[in-house]
Design a protein around this motif. Structure first.
Motif, PDB file in Angstrom:
ATOM      1  N   SER A 326      21.124   0.194  22.727  1.00 35.32           N
ATOM      2  CA  SER A 326      20.417  -0.906  22.742  1.00 35.32           C
ATOM      3  C   SER A 326      20.512  -2.097  22.766  1.00 35.32           C
ATOM      4  O   SER A 326      19.825  -3.133  23.571  1.00 35.32           O
ATOM      5  CB  SER A 326      19.572  -0.172  23.390  1.00 35.32           C
ATOM      6  OG  SER A 326      18.646   0.120  22.969  1.00 35.32           O
ATOM      7  N   GLY A 327      19.626  -2.604  21.650  1.00 37.54           N
ATOM      8  CA  GLY A 327      19.912  -4.297  20.819  1.00 37.54           C
ATOM      9  C   GLY A 327      18.020  -3.684  21.148  1.00 37.54           C
ATOM     10  O   GLY A 327      17.904  -5.113  20.688  1.00 37.54           O
ATOM     11  N   HIS A 328      17.370  -3.231  21.273  1.00 35.20           N
ATOM     12  CA  HIS A 328      15.811  -2.841  21.374  1.00 35.20           C
ATOM     13  C   HIS A 328      15.095  -3.778  19.471  1.00 35.20           C
ATOM     14  O   HIS A 328      15.071  -2.485  19.055  1.00 35.20           O
ATOM     15  CB  HIS A 328      15.090  -1.895  22.772  1.00 35.20           C
ATOM     16  CG  HIS A 328      15.503  -2.469  23.604  1.00 35.20           C
ATOM     17  ND1 HIS A 328      16.590  -1.625  24.210  1.00 35.20           N
ATOM     18  CD2 HIS A 328      15.208  -3.174  25.136  1.00 35.20           C
ATOM     19  CE1 HIS A 328      16.412  -1.795  25.769  1.00 35.20           C
ATOM     20  NE2 HIS A 328      15.712  -3.064  26.258  1.00 35.20           N
ATOM     21  N   PRO A 329      13.803  -4.256  19.852  1.00 30.44           N
ATOM     22  CA  PRO A 329      13.247  -4.222  18.964  1.00 30.44           C
ATOM     23  C   PRO A 329      12.159  -2.567  18.520  1.00 30.44           C
ATOM     24  O   PRO A 329      11.863  -2.792  19.663  1.00 30.44           O
ATOM     25  CB  PRO A 329      12.410  -5.571  19.165  1.00 30.44           C
ATOM     26  CG  PRO A 329      11.805  -5.561  20.381  1.00 30.44           C
ATOM     27  CD  PRO A 329      13.022  -4.813  21.112  1.00 30.44           C
ATOM     28  N   ALA A 330      12.641  -2.179  17.329  1.00 32.76           N
ATOM     29  CA  ALA A 330      12.066  -1.210  16.956  1.00 32.76           C
ATOM     30  C   ALA A 330      11.106  -1.228  15.863  1.00 32.76           C
ATOM     31  O   ALA A 330      11.518  -1.798  14.950  1.00 32.76           O
ATOM     32  CB  ALA A 330      12.791  -0.306  16.864  1.00 32.76           C
ATOM     33  N   LEU A 331      10.317  -0.865  15.566  1.00 35.12           N
ATOM     34  CA  LEU A 331       9.056  -0.998  14.051  1.00 35.12           C
ATOM     35  C   LEU A 331       8.952   0.245  13.686  1.00 35.12           C
ATOM     36  O   LEU A 331       8.201   0.993  14.501  1.00 35.12           O
ATOM     37  CB  LEU A 331       7.750  -1.893  14.446  1.00 35.12           C
ATOM     38  CG  LEU A 331       7.365  -2.055  13.191  1.00 35.12           C
ATOM     39  CD1 LEU A 331       6.784  -3.481  13.342  1.00 35.12           C
ATOM     40  CD2 LEU A 331       6.252  -1.327  13.061  1.00 35.12           C
ATOM     41  N   SER A 332       8.981   0.698  12.487  1.00 33.90           N
ATOM     42  CA  SER A 332       8.389   2.363  11.761  1.00 33.90           C
ATOM     43  C   SER A 332       7.134   1.977  10.462  1.00 33.90           C
ATOM     44  O   SER A 332       7.062   0.910  10.129  1.00 33.90           O
ATOM     45  CB  SER A 332       9.597   2.481  11.114  1.00 33.90           C
ATOM     46  OG  SER A 332       9.451   3.720  10.270  1.00 33.90           O
ATOM     47  N   LEU A 333       6.169   2.426  11.774  1.00 34.57           N
ATOM     48  CA  LEU A 333       4.475   2.223  11.358  1.00 34.57           C
ATOM     49  C   LEU A 333       4.403   3.798  10.331  1.00 34.57           C
ATOM     50  O   LEU A 333       4.447   4.957  11.133  1.00 34.57           O
ATOM     51  CB  LEU A 333       3.920   1.891  11.873  1.00 34.57           C
ATOM     52  CG  LEU A 333       2.425   1.685  12.082  1.00 34.57           C
ATOM     53  CD1 LEU A 333       1.783   0.762  13.656  1.00 34.57           C
ATOM     54  CD2 LEU A 333       1.258   3.082  12.306  1.00 34.57           C
ATOM     55  N   PRO A 334       4.524   3.665   8.647  1.00 35.86           N
ATOM     56  CA  PRO A 334       3.797   4.678   8.618  1.00 35.86           C
ATOM     57  C   PRO A 334       1.911   5.596   8.056  1.00 35.86           C
ATOM     58  O   PRO A 334       1.423   4.763   9.134  1.00 35.86           O
ATOM     59  CB  PRO A 334       4.129   4.263   6.478  1.00 35.86           C
ATOM     60  CG  PRO A 334       3.491   2.905   7.241  1.00 35.86           C
ATOM     61  CD  PRO A 334       3.485   2.300   8.004  1.00 35.86           C
ATOM     62  N   ARG A 339       0.960  17.155   4.294  1.00 39.90           N
ATOM     63  CA  ARG A 339       1.796  17.809   2.891  1.00 39.90           C
ATOM     64  C   ARG A 339       2.394  17.074   2.295  1.00 39.90           C
ATOM     65  O   ARG A 339       3.121  17.712   1.058  1.00 39.90           O
ATOM     66  CB  ARG A 339       2.002  19.196   3.173  1.00 39.90           C
ATOM     67  CG  ARG A 339       1.155  20.329   4.437  1.00 39.90           C
ATOM     68  CD  ARG A 339       1.781  21.634   4.895  1.00 39.90           C
ATOM     69  NE  ARG A 339       0.358  22.004   5.638  1.00 39.90           N
ATOM     70  CZ  ARG A 339       1.088  23.182   5.799  1.00 39.90           C
ATOM     71  NH1 ARG A 339       2.097  24.515   5.551  1.00 39.90           N
ATOM     72  NH2 ARG A 339       0.213  24.216   6.487  1.00 39.90           N
ATOM     73  N   GLY A 340       1.815  15.896   2.014  1.00 36.99           N
ATOM     74  CA  GLY A 340       2.537  15.560   0.443  1.00 36.99           C
ATOM     75  C   GLY A 340       4.448  14.612   1.132  1.00 36.99           C
ATOM     76  O   GLY A 340       5.001  14.346   0.554  1.00 36.99           O
ATOM     77  N   ARG A 341       4.656  14.557   2.217  1.00 37.13           N
ATOM     78  CA  ARG A 341       5.203  14.227   2.931  1.00 37.13           C
ATOM     79  C   ARG A 341       5.443  13.123   3.883  1.00 37.13           C
ATOM     80  O   ARG A 341       4.222  12.859   4.472  1.00 37.13           O
ATOM     81  CB  ARG A 341       6.491  15.484   3.741  1.00 37.13           C
ATOM     82  CG  ARG A 341       6.773  16.683   2.621  1.00 37.13           C
ATOM     83  CD  ARG A 341       7.306  17.864   3.491  1.00 37.13           C
ATOM     84  NE  ARG A 341       5.843  18.836   4.622  1.00 37.13           N
ATOM     85  CZ  ARG A 341       6.362  19.805   5.591  1.00 37.13           C
ATOM     86  NH1 ARG A 341       7.307  20.216   5.630  1.00 37.13           N
ATOM     87  NH2 ARG A 341       4.651  19.771   6.427  1.00 37.13           N
ATOM     88  N   PRO A 342       6.263  12.258   3.736  1.00 34.47           N
ATOM     89  CA  PRO A 342       6.034  11.090   5.242  1.00 34.47           C
ATOM     90  C   PRO A 342       6.001  11.139   6.264  1.00 34.47           C
ATOM     91  O   PRO A 342       6.831  12.378   6.999  1.00 34.47           O
ATOM     92  CB  PRO A 342       7.226  10.663   4.357  1.00 34.47           C
ATOM     93  CG  PRO A 342       8.509  10.877   3.756  1.00 34.47           C
ATOM     94  CD  PRO A 342       7.557  11.904   3.778  1.00 34.47           C
ATOM     95  N   VAL A 343       5.530  10.459   6.856  1.00 35.06           N
ATOM     96  CA  VAL A 343       6.155  10.538   8.918  1.00 35.06           C
ATOM     97  C   VAL A 343       5.502   9.265   9.532  1.00 35.06           C
ATOM     98  O   VAL A 343       4.276   8.948   8.431  1.00 35.06           O
ATOM     99  CB  VAL A 343       3.626  11.697   9.313  1.00 35.06           C
ATOM    100  CG1 VAL A 343       4.307  12.208  10.370  1.00 35.06           C
ATOM    101  CG2 VAL A 343       4.245  13.527   8.349  1.00 35.06           C
ATOM    102  N   SER A 344       6.031   8.478   9.942  1.00 31.63           N
ATOM    103  CA  SER A 344       5.368   7.643  10.468  1.00 31.63           C
ATOM    104  C   SER A 344       6.006   7.050  12.087  1.00 31.63           C
ATOM    105  O   SER A 344       6.797   8.215  12.602  1.00 31.63           O
ATOM    106  CB  SER A 344       7.122   6.961   9.840  1.00 31.63           C
ATOM    107  OG  SER A 344       6.873   6.356   8.659  1.00 31.63           O
ATOM    108  N   LEU A 345       5.700   6.126  12.824  1.00 32.36           N
ATOM    109  CA  LEU A 345       5.618   6.330  14.176  1.00 32.36           C
ATOM    110  C   LEU A 345       6.703   5.127  14.596  1.00 32.36           C
ATOM    111  O   LEU A 345       6.579   4.491  13.790  1.00 32.36           O
ATOM    112  CB  LEU A 345       4.255   6.007  14.759  1.00 32.36           C
ATOM    113  CG  LEU A 345       3.426   5.580  15.782  1.00 32.36           C
ATOM    114  CD1 LEU A 345       4.540   7.121  17.285  1.00 32.36           C
ATOM    115  CD2 LEU A 345       3.120   4.828  15.954  1.00 32.36           C
ATOM    116  N   GLN A 346       7.428   5.569  15.807  1.00 33.69           N
ATOM    117  CA  GLN A 346       8.261   4.396  15.872  1.00 33.69           C
ATOM    118  C   GLN A 346       8.228   3.547  17.089  1.00 33.69           C
ATOM    119  O   GLN A 346       8.014   4.429  17.871  1.00 33.69           O
ATOM    120  CB  GLN A 346       9.651   5.118  16.027  1.00 33.69           C
ATOM    121  CG  GLN A 346      11.074   3.951  16.023  1.00 33.69           C
ATOM    122  CD  GLN A 346      11.937   4.295  16.552  1.00 33.69           C
ATOM    123  OE1 GLN A 346      12.814   3.376  16.453  1.00 33.69           O
ATOM    124  NE2 GLN A 346      12.309   5.252  16.601  1.00 33.69           N
TER     125      GLN A 346
END
Length: 385
Positions: A326-334, A339-346
């Motif tokens: 779609s071409g929309h801007p998107a940012l990943s935020l940690p 439990r020692g595994r990464p999680v991020s919000l988009q």
């Protein structure tokens, strides 16, 4: 660590930048992490983003590693070596901008420049616990970036610090103005399929910020993922087919390129129809809301051992790839690890409103309770602002 493949010293600023080796730097070959390009001549001219970076007063200190030919999501590379994930060393660094993400996570640079065709900035950012922005398609020029033609690919920054990322974008794009403060955005969550722990962390982040309660569905997410896959297969095949019989490609990339040759014109026509419909659906939802929130990854990243044993996981990009279409801007935020595994919000915003996405991220970071930010110095610690 293999996140960097060539040391440089260009520019005189104090802020360090590493540049993904699919982006031209004059006087140095662009090899895209592939032995097929081992004998490539030196680039004659800086890519546009390199020119802007130097003109803005940054110092380029290295070329960054990547998944070969920027065509993979694990970040593994048998020829140049695989970058270690500094904060989650048992896991893959994510691809394809693996070196850029790993370098900023390790503190080797303030900014990593990557490219994102199907999540290749946001996925490694999420895997390594840093920030990564895919700008609106076409916002930052792609001259001097491999492949020369793409209807999906975007150049963008990664950083361990949100304000560093915002400052860089403002420096290389004078139309990008976030302003001071961090006003509460008009935000809606998106209902998507993801691991329960990840969904819970995203919901908790929004609740902490006083933004929970609004959740909408976005039709055609699955179809948009498949459409973007069809387009990247055809466009990458056209760009890279000449190297298929070189005997120098890694096995995973060679296998995917040969499969990409089977992409039909009918699939492409269908993909373009989905692109139009999905883009219109995102635009409609963003008439009511400024920003949409959803997880960056639908599940936790593969272990490096599993990836090295040959496991592939393209579905890790299922929630990011549609927004390349779609071409929309998107940012990943940690967010804080689980439990020692990464999680991020988009966060996804209106086309052209990259600054609005970053303002929303700044608001969420500022609203996060202190106990949600880990500052213990462990390898999986949450990065600060």
């Amino acid at each position: 660590m293999s996140s960097l493949i060539q040391s440089l010293d260009l520019g005189k600023g104090s802020k360090r930048v590493v540049v993904k080796d699919s982006i031209d730097i004059a006087g140095y070959p662009t090899r895209a992490g592939s032995a097929a390009l081992a004998d490539a001549p030196a680039a004659e001219r800086h890519a546009e983003i390199v020119e802007r970076t130097l003109a803005a007063g940054y110092r380029i200190v290295a070329k960054a590693n990547l998944h070969e030919l920027a065509f993979g999501m694990t970040g593994l590379n048998a020829w140049t070596g695989t970058p270690e994930n500094p904060r989650f060393p048992a896991l893959i660094p994510g691809g394809s901008s693996s070196g850029s993400a790993a370098a900023v996570a390790a503190g080797l640079a303030e900014i990593g420049i990557g490219t994102d065709t199907g999540g290749s900035i946001r996925v490694p950012a999420a895997c390594c616990g840093v920030y990564g922005l895919k700008p609106t398609f076409g916002r930052l020029g792609r001259r001097g970036v491999m492949p020369a033609h793409s209807s999906l690919d975007c150049v963008g920054p990664l950083s361990a610090d949100l304000d560093e990322l915002i400052a860089f974008m403002a420096a290389v794009d004078t139309d990008f103005v976030v302003g001071n403060g961090a006003a509460m955005p008009r935000l809606s969550g998106l209902a998507v399929a993801a691991d329960a722990a990840i969904l819970g962390a995203v919901e908790a982040c929004l609740e902490d910020a006083g933004l929970a309660g609004e959740t909408r569905t976005l039709p055609l997410m699955d179809e948009a993922y498949e459409a973007a896959m069809a387009l990247i297969r055809r466009e990458t095949y056209v760009a890279c087919a000449a190297w298929l019989d070189s005997g120098r490609l890694g096995s995973d990339v060679e296998r995917r390129l040969r499969a990409a040759a089977e992409t039909t014109d009918a699939e492409l026509r269908e993909a373009e129809a989905v692109r139009r419909a999905f883009t219109a659906g995102v635009d409609r939802l963003l008439e009511t809301y400024e920003v949409l929130a959803l997880p960056t990854l639908p599940h936790f990243p593969l272990t490096r051992v599993a990836a090295e044993e040959g496991r592939q996981d393209l579905s890790v990009s299922s929630l990011v790839r549609p927004f390349n279409l779609s071409g929309h801007p998107a940012l990943s935020l940690p967010l804080s690890p689980s439990r020692g595994r990464p999680v991020s919000l988009q966060l996804v915003g209106r086309r052209g409103d990259d600054a609005g996405v970053c303002r929303a991220a700044r608001y969420l970071v500022g609203a996060r309770p202190a106990e949600a930010i880990q500052t213990t110095g462990e390898t999986h610690a949450q990065p600060g602002r």
